[in-house]
Design a protein around this motif. Structure first.
Motif, PDB file in Angstrom:
ATOM      1  N   ILE A   1      62.027  31.251  47.066  1.00 18.44           N
ATOM      2  CA  ILE A   1      62.519  30.897  45.731  1.00 18.44           C
ATOM      3  C   ILE A   1      61.354  30.341  44.931  1.00 18.44           C
ATOM      4  CG2 ILE A   1      64.157  29.521  44.405  1.00 18.44           C
ATOM      5  CD1 ILE A   1      65.976  29.485  46.861  1.00 18.44           C
ATOM      6  N   ASN A   2      60.894  31.126  43.958  1.00 20.70           N
ATOM      7  CA  ASN A   2      59.806  30.711  43.080  1.00 20.70           C
ATOM      8  C   ASN A   2      60.407  29.858  41.955  1.00 20.70           C
ATOM      9  OD1 ASN A   2      57.380  31.962  44.178  1.00 20.70           O
ATOM     10  ND2 ASN A   2      58.361  33.915  43.702  1.00 20.70           N
ATOM     11  N   ASN A   3      60.490  28.560  42.212  1.00 23.18           N
ATOM     12  CA  ASN A   3      61.153  27.637  41.298  1.00 23.18           C
ATOM     13  C   ASN A   3      60.177  26.796  40.490  1.00 23.18           C
ATOM     14  OD1 ASN A   3      63.419  25.708  40.416  1.00 23.18           O
ATOM     15  ND2 ASN A   3      62.091  24.356  41.598  1.00 23.18           N
ATOM     16  N   ALA A   4      58.990  26.511  41.013  1.00 20.10           N
ATOM     17  CA  ALA A   4      58.047  25.643  40.316  1.00 20.10           C
ATOM     18  C   ALA A   4      57.733  26.200  38.933  1.00 20.10           C
ATOM     19  CB  ALA A   4      56.763  25.502  41.132  1.00 20.10           C
ATOM     20  N   GLY A   5      57.824  25.344  37.919  1.00 23.34           N
ATOM     21  CA  GLY A   5      57.560  25.800  36.560  1.00 23.34           C
ATOM     22  C   GLY A   5      57.275  24.638  35.633  1.00 23.34           C
ATOM     23  N   VAL A   6      56.627  24.929  34.502  1.00 24.41           N
ATOM     24  CA  VAL A   6      56.324  23.923  33.490  1.00 24.41           C
ATOM     25  C   VAL A   6      56.659  24.496  32.116  1.00 24.41           C
ATOM     26  CG1 VAL A   6      54.525  22.777  34.832  1.00 24.41           C
ATOM     27  CG2 VAL A   6      53.912  24.682  33.339  1.00 24.41           C
ATOM     28  N   GLU A   7      56.997  23.590  31.194  1.00 28.59           N
ATOM     29  CA  GLU A   7      57.252  24.001  29.803  1.00 28.59           C
ATOM     30  C   GLU A   7      56.100  23.618  28.889  1.00 28.59           C
ATOM     31  OE1 GLU A   7      60.728  23.808  26.362  1.00 28.59           O
ATOM     32  OE2 GLU A   7      60.645  22.234  27.871  1.00 28.59           O
ATOM     33  N   GLY A   8      55.454  22.513  29.159  1.00 28.49           N
ATOM     34  CA  GLY A   8      54.359  22.071  28.315  1.00 28.49           C
ATOM     35  C   GLY A   8      54.854  21.553  26.974  1.00 28.49           C
ATOM     36  N   THR A   9      53.909  21.357  26.067  1.00 27.55           N
ATOM     37  CA  THR A   9      54.246  20.915  24.714  1.00 27.55           C
ATOM     38  C   THR A   9      54.677  22.108  23.888  1.00 27.55           C
ATOM     39  OG1 THR A   9      52.625  19.121  24.865  1.00 27.55           O
ATOM     40  CG2 THR A   9      53.370  19.744  22.658  1.00 27.55           C
ATOM     41  N   VAL A  10      55.831  21.997  23.252  1.00 29.60           N
ATOM     42  CA  VAL A  10      56.366  23.108  22.473  1.00 29.60           C
ATOM     43  C   VAL A  10      55.715  23.121  21.095  1.00 29.60           C
ATOM     44  CG1 VAL A  10      58.439  24.167  21.503  1.00 29.60           C
ATOM     45  CG2 VAL A  10      58.565  22.967  23.704  1.00 29.60           C
ATOM     46  N   VAL A  11      54.975  24.187  20.803  1.00 30.52           N
ATOM     47  CA  VAL A  11      54.365  24.360  19.480  1.00 30.52           C
ATOM     48  C   VAL A  11      54.719  25.741  18.949  1.00 30.52           C
ATOM     49  CG1 VAL A  11      52.467  22.764  19.951  1.00 30.52           C
ATOM     50  CG2 VAL A  11      52.174  25.198  20.444  1.00 30.52           C
ATOM     51  N   GLY A  12      54.821  25.859  17.634  1.00 29.68           N
ATOM     52  CA  GLY A  12      55.184  27.121  17.004  1.00 29.68           C
ATOM     53  C   GLY A  12      54.060  28.134  17.022  1.00 29.68           C
ATOM     54  N   ALA A  13      54.373  29.338  16.555  1.00 29.66           N
ATOM     55  CA  ALA A  13      53.421  30.440  16.610  1.00 29.66           C
ATOM     56  C   ALA A  13      52.135  30.136  15.852  1.00 29.66           C
ATOM     57  CB  ALA A  13      54.073  31.705  16.052  1.00 29.66           C
ATOM     58  N   GLY A  14      52.247  29.447  14.726  1.00 28.46           N
ATOM     59  CA  GLY A  14      51.063  29.177  13.925  1.00 28.46           C
ATOM     60  C   GLY A  14      50.062  28.269  14.593  1.00 28.46           C
ATOM     61  N   ASP A  15      50.527  27.445  15.514  1.00 27.32           N
ATOM     62  CA  ASP A  15      49.646  26.509  16.216  1.00 27.32           C
ATOM     63  C   ASP A  15      49.338  26.938  17.641  1.00 27.32           C
ATOM     64  OD1 ASP A  15      49.425  24.601  14.096  1.00 27.32           O
ATOM     65  OD2 ASP A  15      51.484  23.968  14.534  1.00 27.32           O
ATOM     66  N   THR A  16      49.845  28.088  18.047  1.00 33.73           N
ATOM     67  CA  THR A  16      49.633  28.557  19.421  1.00 33.73           C
ATOM     68  C   THR A  16      48.250  29.171  19.579  1.00 33.73           C
ATOM     69  OG1 THR A  16      51.982  28.961  19.803  1.00 33.73           O
ATOM     70  CG2 THR A  16      50.442  30.180  21.180  1.00 33.73           C
ATOM     71  N   THR A  17      47.577  28.779  20.644  1.00 33.03           N
ATOM     72  CA  THR A  17      46.276  29.346  20.982  1.00 33.03           C
ATOM     73  C   THR A  17      46.317  29.802  22.436  1.00 33.03           C
ATOM     74  OG1 THR A  17      45.345  27.271  21.794  1.00 33.03           O
ATOM     75  CG2 THR A  17      45.160  27.701  19.415  1.00 33.03           C
ATOM     76  N   VAL A  18      45.261  30.442  22.859  1.00 28.09           N
ATOM     77  CA  VAL A  18      45.150  30.834  24.260  1.00 28.09           C
ATOM     78  C   VAL A  18      45.237  29.610  25.158  1.00 28.09           C
ATOM     79  CG1 VAL A  18      43.590  31.805  25.998  1.00 28.09           C
ATOM     80  CG2 VAL A  18      43.880  32.961  23.795  1.00 28.09           C
ATOM     81  N   ASP A  19      44.662  28.514  24.715  1.00 27.03           N
ATOM     82  CA  ASP A  19      44.705  27.294  25.510  1.00 27.03           C
ATOM     83  C   ASP A  19      46.124  26.738  25.634  1.00 27.03           C
ATOM     84  OD1 ASP A  19      42.008  27.323  26.026  1.00 27.03           O
ATOM     85  OD2 ASP A  19      41.479  26.075  24.301  1.00 27.03           O
ATOM     86  N   THR A  20      46.993  27.068  24.677  1.00 26.13           N
ATOM     87  CA  THR A  20      48.400  26.671  24.774  1.00 26.13           C
ATOM     88  C   THR A  20      49.089  27.454  25.880  1.00 26.13           C
ATOM     89  OG1 THR A  20      48.411  26.363  22.366  1.00 26.13           O
ATOM     90  CG2 THR A  20      50.535  26.331  23.475  1.00 26.13           C
ATOM     91  N   LEU A  21      48.782  28.738  25.967  1.00 26.28           N
ATOM     92  CA  LEU A  21      49.436  29.613  26.932  1.00 26.28           C
ATOM     93  C   LEU A  21      48.905  29.454  28.347  1.00 26.28           C
ATOM     94  CD1 LEU A  21      50.281  31.035  24.216  1.00 26.28           C
ATOM     95  CD2 LEU A  21      50.194  33.187  25.502  1.00 26.28           C
ATOM     96  N   ARG A  22      47.612  29.205  28.464  1.00 23.35           N
ATOM     97  CA  ARG A  22      46.950  29.292  29.775  1.00 23.35           C
ATOM     98  C   ARG A  22      47.607  28.434  30.870  1.00 23.35           C
ATOM     99  NH1 ARG A  22      42.052  28.715  28.184  1.00 23.35           N
ATOM    100  NH2 ARG A  22      41.443  30.897  28.256  1.00 23.35           N
ATOM    101  N   PRO A  23      47.869  27.139  30.653  1.00 22.06           N
ATOM    102  CA  PRO A  23      48.448  26.342  31.750  1.00 22.06           C
ATOM    103  C   PRO A  23      49.851  26.781  32.139  1.00 22.06           C
ATOM    104  CG  PRO A  23      48.341  25.068  29.715  1.00 22.06           C
ATOM    105  CD  PRO A  23      47.557  26.305  29.477  1.00 22.06           C
TER     106      PRO A  23
END
Length: 230
Positions: A77-99
Motif C-alpha cells: 500500500i503506497n500511502n505515504a504522501g505530502v500536500e505541501g503549501t498550496v499555491v495557485g498556477a501563477g505562483d507555481t514553479t518547478v521548485d513547488t512541484l519537485r518535493p
C-alpha cells in the motif's frame, strides 16, 4: 497468512489501515520514515516495523531486503504522501512541484520497483496506490464543485501522475491487482486536520482494495462509492 506493507503508516490513514488489516488477519509492516514514531506505532498495533523513506533509494532497498528476509510480501500500500503549501498556477514553479513529485510520484515508483520481485512470488499480489479525488481531470474540471475550487497545481498533478502509473503497471503486470483509491477529504496531518471525514471513514476504501481477490478489479480508480472518472 497475508503479509502487507503500508508506507507512511505511523499515523493517519496508514495507521488506521494497518489496524483494520491486522484485525482482518494480515501480518502488517508499518512503514515509517521516522524510526521512533514507527516503533511506537508498531507496538500499539501489534505490527512489524520497517524503516523506510520513500524518497531515499538506499532506505527503500534496505527495507525490501528486510521484508524479503522475513519471508516476502503479498500486499503493498503506497500511502505515504505530502500536500505541501498550496499555491495557485501563477505562483507555481518547478521548485513547488519537485518535493511533492519526489514523495507522491517517484516514491511509489521507487517502492513498487524494489518490492516487485517479492510481489511476483506471491500467490495473490496486490498494490494499492493512495490517490485523491483531485487527481481526476473530469472532477477538477466540473464547475461549482469542491475539486474545481481547489487552486493548487502541485498536489493534483502529482496524484494524476500516480493514477497513470497505476494504469500502466496494471497493464504490465496482469497477475497483480493494482488500483488507485480516493479516501475522501479525511482529517489528517496532510491537510491540517481540515478534512470532513474521520480516518475510520477514509481508510475504508484502502482496506477494501487491499483485500481484493485475483478475480477483482485492476487498473482502476475507486472511492467508497465505486469507480471514479479519470
Amino acid at each position: 497468512m497475508t503479509t502487507t506493507l503500508i508506507t507512511g503508516a505511523n499515523k493517519g490513514l496508514g495507521f488506521e489501515t494497518a489496524r483494520r488489516l491486522i484485525e482482518a488477519g494480515h501480518t502488517v509492516y508499518v512503514g515509517s520514515r521516522d524510526a521512533e514514531r514507527g516503533r511506537q506505532a508498531a507496538e500499539r498495533l501489534g505490527a512489524r516495523l520497517v524503516h523506510i523513506d520513500v524518497t531515499d533509494e538506499t532506505s527503500v532497498a534496505e527495507a525490501a531486503k528486510s521484508v524479503e528476509a522475513d519471508g516476502g510480501l503479498d500486499v503493498l500500500i503506497n500511502n505515504a504522501g505530502v500536500e505541501g503549501t498550496v499555491v495557485g498556477a501563477g505562483d507555481t514553479t518547478v521548485d513547488t512541484l519537485r518535493p511533492l513529485f519526489e514523495t507522491n510520484v517517484y516514491g511509489p515508483v521507487r517502492v513498487t520497483h524494489a518490492f516487485l520481485p517479492l510481489l511476483l512470488r506471491s500467490a495473490a499480489p496486490v498494490v494499492v496506490n493512495v490517490s485523491s479525488g483531485l487527481a481526476s481531470l473530469t472532477m477538477v474540471s466540473a464547475p461549482d464543485t469542491p475539486t474545481h475550487a481547489y487552486p493548487g497545481v502541485a498536489y493534483p498533478a502529482s496524484k494524476t501522475a500516480l493514477n497513470m502509473i497505476t494504469v500502466q503497471y496494471a497493464k504490465a503486470f496482469p497477475g497483480i491487482r493494482i488500483n488507485a483509491v480516493e479516501p475522501g477529504f479525511t482529517a489528517t496531518d496532510l491537510n491540517g486536520h481540515r478534512g470532513t471525514q474521520t480516518v475510520e471513514e477514509g481508510a475504508g476504501i484502502i482496506v477494501r482494495m487491499a483485500q481484493v481477490g485475483q478475480d477483482g478489479p485492476t487498473g482502476g480508480y475507486f472511492d467508497a462509492s465505486g469507480p471514479l472518472p479519470w
